[in-house]
Design an enzyme around this catalytic site. Structure first.
Site, PDB file in Angstrom:
ATOM      1  N   SER A 249       0.801  -1.236   0.000  1.00 61.79           N
ATOM      2  CA  SER A 249       0.000   0.000   0.000  1.00 61.79           C
ATOM      3  C   SER A 249       0.832   1.284   0.000  1.00 61.79           C
ATOM      4  O   SER A 249       0.284   2.357  -0.240  1.00 61.79           O
ATOM      5  CB  SER A 249      -0.920   0.027   1.212  1.00 61.79           C
ATOM      6  OG  SER A 249      -2.066  -0.727   0.948  1.00 61.79           O
TER       7      SER A 249
ATOM      8  N   LYS B  17       0.575   3.353  -2.975  1.00 65.99           N
ATOM      9  CA  LYS B  17      -0.569   4.254  -3.212  1.00 65.99           C
ATOM     10  C   LYS B  17      -0.146   5.724  -3.135  1.00 65.99           C
ATOM     11  O   LYS B  17      -0.758   6.584  -3.763  1.00 65.99           O
ATOM     12  CB  LYS B  17      -1.678   3.963  -2.192  1.00 65.99           C
ATOM     13  CG  LYS B  17      -2.305   2.571  -2.353  1.00 65.99           C
ATOM     14  CD  LYS B  17      -3.201   2.235  -1.170  1.00 65.99           C
ATOM     15  CE  LYS B  17      -3.815   0.849  -1.299  1.00 65.99           C
ATOM     16  NZ  LYS B  17      -4.546   0.446  -0.068  1.00 65.99           N
TER      17      LYS B  17
ATOM     18  N   TYR C 185      -2.679  -2.212 -10.522  1.00 63.62           N
ATOM     19  CA  TYR C 185      -2.692  -2.074  -9.063  1.00 63.62           C
ATOM     20  C   TYR C 185      -1.915  -3.216  -8.404  1.00 63.62           C
ATOM     21  O   TYR C 185      -1.090  -2.991  -7.512  1.00 63.62           O
ATOM     22  CB  TYR C 185      -4.148  -2.020  -8.579  1.00 63.62           C
ATOM     23  CG  TYR C 185      -4.277  -2.002  -7.081  1.00 63.62           C
ATOM     24  CD1 TYR C 185      -3.942  -0.864  -6.341  1.00 63.62           C
ATOM     25  CD2 TYR C 185      -4.709  -3.133  -6.377  1.00 63.62           C
ATOM     26  CE1 TYR C 185      -4.039  -0.857  -4.951  1.00 63.62           C
ATOM     27  CE2 TYR C 185      -4.815  -3.121  -4.997  1.00 63.62           C
ATOM     28  CZ  TYR C 185      -4.480  -1.990  -4.293  1.00 63.62           C
ATOM     29  OH  TYR C 185      -4.573  -1.986  -2.916  1.00 63.62           O
TER      30      TYR C 185
ATOM     31  N   TYR D 183      -4.329   3.778   7.957  1.00 65.99           N
ATOM     32  CA  TYR D 183      -5.694   3.241   7.955  1.00 65.99           C
ATOM     33  C   TYR D 183      -6.456   3.669   9.197  1.00 65.99           C
ATOM     34  O   TYR D 183      -6.333   4.793   9.639  1.00 65.99           O
ATOM     35  CB  TYR D 183      -5.674   1.714   7.742  1.00 65.99           C
ATOM     36  CG  TYR D 183      -5.099   1.422   6.396  1.00 65.99           C
ATOM     37  CD1 TYR D 183      -5.816   1.766   5.256  1.00 65.99           C
ATOM     38  CD2 TYR D 183      -3.839   0.903   6.245  1.00 65.99           C
ATOM     39  CE1 TYR D 183      -5.281   1.557   3.996  1.00 65.99           C
ATOM     40  CE2 TYR D 183      -3.305   0.690   4.990  1.00 65.99           C
ATOM     41  CZ  TYR D 183      -4.036   1.024   3.874  1.00 65.99           C
ATOM     42  OH  TYR D 183      -3.512   0.832   2.650  1.00 65.99           O
TER      43      TYR D 183
ATOM     44  N   VAL E 214       0.897  -3.819   3.803  1.00 63.62           N
ATOM     45  CA  VAL E 214       0.540  -5.067   4.454  1.00 63.62           C
ATOM     46  C   VAL E 214       1.693  -6.083   4.484  1.00 63.62           C
ATOM     47  O   VAL E 214       1.628  -7.090   5.188  1.00 63.62           O
ATOM     48  CB  VAL E 214      -0.752  -5.601   3.779  1.00 63.62           C
ATOM     49  CG1 VAL E 214      -0.429  -6.352   2.510  1.00 63.62           C
ATOM     50  CG2 VAL E 214      -1.596  -6.386   4.724  1.00 63.62           C
TER      51      VAL E 214
END
Ligand code: DON
Length: 331
Positions: free
Chosen positions: A77, A80, A204, A256, A274
């Site tokens: 992530s 991102k 992705y 998060y 993750v």
């Protein structure tokens, strides 16, 4: 708190900082047992749960690194942040903020609850999966390789080499990620996907599978800490307004549903993945006393055992300790 040294960039003080970090890594490595390695992508389950590594690079080049600093892992992530930056560079900030909001969700990274419950179907931020997949769909290019190329090019400029894909992790996620396919279909229905769904998801999964080390993450963090400018050449790698939005999003949404706690107790714009990576961008601080890394630094952390929020359990504790000892908080 560590203080009282007139100049933290001498070789002697670097050795002190190094010995502190070595002790802290040894201490927090014992906490890895409080977490679990991610298994929902089968290939990630192979990671060593006891690994813990950290690299801190200061604006003046001062570098402290300890633990599993050479162990490659997938960026997950944290990518991102890069895809959002690239999309803003390609399309402009206004265009992107029309498609993704900048609000924290308080929900898990792969939740689609808000998309369904809110009248406005726009994903809440670019770091939850719905937002990240929307961002990836806006990247220029027809194929996943064309779309991902500018992310590789940006990374190459920042870390000094072209990273590779972990094909096993990529295929593992591609073949198992039913939730992301569900999000893809949902976005297709709401009209937020700008490219073919399969190409978007392929891109992705590839961006998540880029292999990095904590040194690489620290370099990315350093560029962001320095508002997008290369510390040696002064070249603008990321336009300043985009680097600032990226840091604001890291602070508010980067960890998060633990982002509020992280901002409160650590106080550093950060983003987790993750596979256990965390990137931190510490801007210059103004304090009366002289502290380590006052002129700003980038931090990379790796610890694959995760807490319930999907963040590195020992990585967060280690970062919290370093931030409190060296007063790294931006507040
Ligand atoms: O979308 C996924 O499931 C992953 N490839 C990336 C998720 C991730 O790293 C979430 N991090 N905490």
């Amino acid at each position: 708190m560590v203080q009282g040294i007139a100049n933290w960039s001498t070789e002697q003080s670097r050795e002190w900082l190094q010995s502190y970090v070595d002790d802290w890594v040894a201490f927090y490595r014992k906490h890895t047992g409080d977490g679990k390695v991610a298994t929902y992508i089968p290939e990630l389950a192979k990671a060593n749960p006891d690994a813990l590594g950290i690299t801190i690079i200061g604006k003046n080049g001062l570098t402290v690194r300890s633990g599993e600093v050479d162990e490659p892992f997938t960026i997950q992530s944290i990518s991102k942040v890069l895809s959002f930056i690239v999309a803003c560079m390609e399309r402009g900030v206004a265009y992107m903020l029309d498609r993704v909001d900048v609000e924290p969700t308080g929900e898990a990274f792969n939740s689609i609850m808000h998309l369904e419950m809110k009248q406005v179907k726009k994903p809440l931020n670019p770091f939850v999966n719905a937002g990240a997949i929307t961002v990836t769909s806006t990247l220029n290019g027809r194929t996943s390789d064309e779309k991902i190329e500018p992310i590789f090019a940006l990374l190459e400029k920042i870390i000094g080499y072209r990273p590779s894909l972990d094909i096993d992790v990529y295929e593992s996620e591609r073949d198992s990620s039913m939730r992301n396919r569900a999000i893809g279909y949902y976005l297709l229905e709401t009209g937020y996907l700008e490219s073919d769904m399969n190409t978007t998801l392929e891109t992705y999964f590839k961006q998540c599978s880029i292999k990095v080390t904590v040194d690489d993450l620290a370099r990315i963090g350093l560029i962001l800490a320095n508002d997008g400018e290369d510390i040696d050449t002064f070249e603008e790698i990321i336009p300043r307004p985009i680097a600032r939005i990226a840091k604001a999003l890291m602070l508010t949404c980067g960890m998060y549903d633990a982002s509020g706690k992280f901002a409160t107790y650590v106080g550093i714009p950060a983003k987790s993945g993750v596979s256990g990576g965390i990137i931190g961008a510490v801007p210059p601080r103004v304090r009366e006393e002289v502290l380590p890394f006052m002129e700003g630094c980038g931090i990379g952390v790796y610890g694959p055992a995760l807490d319930d929020n999907g963040n590195s359990v020992s990585g967060i504790r280690l970062l919290r300790h370093v931030a409190s000892q060296w007063d790294l908080s931006i507040f």
